[in-house]
Design an enzyme around this catalytic site. Structure first.
Site, PDB file in Angstrom:
ATOM      1  N   MET A  19      71.844  14.451  -1.077  1.00  0.00           N
ATOM      2  CA  MET A  19      71.745  13.818   0.241  1.00  0.00           C
ATOM      3  C   MET A  19      72.519  12.625   0.332  1.00  0.00           C
ATOM      4  O   MET A  19      72.827  11.845  -0.715  1.00  0.00           O
ATOM      5  CB  MET A  19      70.302  13.409   0.157  1.00  0.00           C
ATOM      6  CG  MET A  19      69.177  14.519  -0.127  1.00  0.00           C
ATOM      7  SD  MET A  19      69.481  16.007   1.050  1.00  0.00           S
ATOM      8  CE  MET A  19      69.267  15.391   2.613  1.00  0.00           C
ATOM      9  N   GLU A 121      68.935  15.226  -5.046  1.00  0.00           N
ATOM     10  CA  GLU A 121      69.930  16.184  -5.313  1.00  0.00           C
ATOM     11  C   GLU A 121      69.035  17.284  -5.803  1.00  0.00           C
ATOM     12  O   GLU A 121      68.340  17.210  -6.674  1.00  0.00           O
ATOM     13  CB  GLU A 121      70.734  15.486  -6.365  1.00  0.00           C
ATOM     14  CG  GLU A 121      70.237  15.180  -7.623  1.00  0.00           C
ATOM     15  CD  GLU A 121      71.312  14.670  -8.725  1.00  0.00           C
ATOM     16  OE1 GLU A 121      72.313  15.041  -8.532  1.00  0.00           O
ATOM     17  OE2 GLU A 121      70.732  13.574  -9.535  1.00  0.00           O
TER      18      GLU A 121
END
Length: 634
Positions: A19, A121
């Site tokens: 992200m 993640e």
């Protein structure tokens, strides 16, 4: 030390999705006015404006970095918006960000095996999805390629910006590509589709790396941020690793990486190619040496774990400078708060995901007075985890005291703590077919009783000693069979109801009613003859029938006593009535010393069965329930 994993026999397609400055994005979704503005998320403490944990790309353009404090960030970028992390129990509360991350994971997991590596993640194994696309709808027309996929950064392709999209479309649709590159192309298209979905459904952007293993996917996912993806064809691996600094590689950022630099003069991963596998094994051991030899060639056998939930739960707090803890009372105060949060999180995990944590670990950073550079570290301590806030608090404090004792080495000196954390780990799913042991002491009529929760509910405070959850060998024995439920040939439904009513009146006159309680018979009653036969063979032959037939048993007891003139304390109270639901036991085997520990309403009921009362048995007994029931007499 890292260990080499076996390589897969077939090529894989692995993606690492990361992200973009995720904490900032979450705050921008909460407050849309922050979008497009220089923004940073700061920690809860107010020392020098708090520590920055996430910085938007707009703020980075002014030179703001995550290593700064809030006051310094304002000097560099006067217009920056500083948003504070939510606070709970005097520390950062990340639940808002965890929940937002779960939204993303739910979308990404729809296309393949998904491993949640952190809040922001995720690893994806898209091999099966890529094979399916290649078989059913292979990318064969450049014009039909998704726009987001056409923006991919593919290592090894010409970097002409004006022709980039055209070149990428052609690469994704190459008819002469080998099978590995074709799978990789399908993987790139799938990841682009997922990223578009994430943006549409959550308003979050993310970047990704696509390669044939986790190591390479992780390395390239952050190369082109924000909101972009990077693909690593096999033909470009060596060129990419040749100039990659050693410290950039996962597991080489610490002592091992420093040793490679200092002992072997290795500065980049490409430098490792000059050493044989034998030389690296000689220097770092067989497993680590082989691992180093393989990563220099872009080889990694590490698999994506199918895990959407965290492997552990941890709560920590730092105490910098003058805030350091210097006495046990202050340590206990903070440990209690950390343990309270940890208890809530593992209980929530148990309720929602049916998972149990088994190990409690305490970590601390401690220094001795006048020994700031002491080499000895505070030892981490672990113990079996007991559910319940006060139990976790008690165990955590004992772990701290044990660690402090080992750290001080019998020295009577002052100490200060700058970091404290507790972790619950070794989390496992509760196997299917298991339930609380309370299920086996709950009678069919006790469902409405508040004394014992329903078997489907989660125990509030289970202890993890393998005694809480039991797997039934014959689960059908836990409930009466259909034939037993319908066994009413001897007594009609009306007479049964009248009997129950008369029995209730008799009991209510004998013992005053206590609101919110119930008879012990409700918890011991069973309605299956098979269970009775088993207890009969084990010596647990009874003199007290179930609740619905206790009146008849009482009359039988009086009849036996008058006919035989025997001592009531040694009389077996008649046979079990045909068709009755009875849980049987021998009155003589009940120890009054144990009865005295029961609730008053149950104690009075049992004392009504035992006449005259026996003297308390002071014999030392074992810890199991069977010790209170001696073998049946012959």
């Amino acid at each position: 030390m890292p260990v080499a994993r076996p390589e897969p026999q077939e090529p894989r397609v692995i993606a690492h999705v990361d992200m973009d400055c995720f904490y900032v994005q979450v705050e921008q979704r909460r407050n849309p006015a922050l979008r497009g503005q220089p923004t940073a998320v700061v920690q809860y403490n107010d020392w020098k404006g708090g520590g920055l944990i996430a910085v938007s790309y707009e703020a980075r353009g002014f030179g703001v970095k995550r290593s700064m404090r809030g006051d310094e960030a304002k000097r560099v970028c006067p217009g920056i918006n500083l948003v504070q992390v939510p606070v709970a129990r005097g520390k950062a509360d990340l639940n808002l960000y965890r929940s937002a991350g779960s939204e993303v994971v739910a979308i990404l997991a729809s296309k393949g095996k998904c491993e949640r590596a952190s809040i922001d993640e995720v690893y994806l194994d898209l091999t099966d999805a890529a094979k399916e696309m290649l078989l059913q709808a292979p990318p064969d027309s450049p014009e039909e390629i998704l726009i987001e996929a056409a923006k991919s950064n593919i290592l090894g392709l010409p970097s002409d910006a004006s022709e980039k999209e055209k070149i990428v479309r052609a690469w994704l649709c190459r008819p002469d590509a080998d099978s590995e590159d074709k799978l990789l192309a399908c993987g790139a298209i799938i990841v682009a589709q997922l990223r578009v979905r994430v943006l549409e459904e959550t308003q979050f952007t993310c970047s990704a790396g696509i390669a044939h293993n986790k190591m390479l996917a992780k390395l390239v996912s952050g190369m082109h941020k924000p909101a972009q993806q990077t693909v690593v064809p096999s033909s470009s691996v060596q060129d990419f690793l040749a100039s990659l600094p050693v410290k950039k590689m996962k597991q080489l950022g610490g002592k091992l990486g420093s040793s490679l630099q200092d002992d072997l003069g290795v500065e980049t991963i490409g430098d490792l190619l000059s050493f044989t596998e034998e030389k690296l094994q000689e220097q770092y051991g067989v497993n680590t040496g082989t691992w180093l030899w393989k990563i220099a060639r872009g080889i990694s056998g590490e698999e994506v774990e199918d895990r959407l939930l965290p492997k552990s739960h941890g709560c920590g707090k730092t105490f910098p400078g003058p805030k350091a803890l210097k006495n046990s009372a202050s340590v206990k105060g903070w440990l209690d708060q950390l343990c309270e949060e940890l208890s809530e999180r593992i209980q929530s995990d148990l309720n929602q995901n049916k998972r149990i944590a088994q190990t409690l670990t305490l970590h601390a950073r401690v220094s001795k007075e006048n020994e700031r550079d002491s080499v000895k570290k505070f030892p981490s301590k672990s113990c079996p985890l007991r559910y319940g806030t006060w139990k976790i608090q008690e165990d955590a404090m004992k772990l701290f005291e044990s660690g402090l004792h080992d750290f001080l080495e019998y020295q009577n000196t002052g100490w200060s703590i700058t970091s404290l954390s507790v972790t619950a780990s070794k989390i496992f799913d509760i196997p299917s077919g298991t339930s609380s042991i309370l299920r086996y002491v709950k009678g069919p009529s006790s469902a409405s009783s508040p004394a014992i929760p329903d078997s489907s509910s989660v125990p509030e405070d289970p202890s993890l000693d393998n005694n809480v959850y039991v797997t039934p060998s014959n689960e059908e024995q836990c409930e009466p069979s259909t034939s037993e439920k319908e066994d009413g040939k001897k007594y009609s439904a009306i007479s049964a109801k009248q009997c129950s009513a008369n029995e209730a009146k008799r009991i209510s006159k004998k013992f005053p009613e206590v609101k919110g309680t119930s008879s012990i018979l409700k918890f011991l009653s069973r309605g299956q003859s098979a269970l009775h036969e088993k207890r009969k063979s084990d010596g647990l032959i009874c003199s007290h029938p179930g609740l619905e037939s206790s009146l008849e048993a009482s009359r039988a007891e009086e009849h036996n006593a008058s006919a035989q003139g025997a001592d009531r304390s040694s009389t077996n109270c008649g046979a079990e009535p045909s068709g009755s639901n009875a849980w049987m036991f021998n009155v003589e085997d009940i120890d009054p010393a144990v009865v005295e520990e029961l609730p008053p309403e149950i104690r009075r009921e049992i004392q009504g069965w035992i006449r005259p009362p026996k003297q308390p048995n002071t014999k030392r007994r074992g810890s199991t329930i069977s010790s209170y029931f001696p073998p049946a007499r012959s």
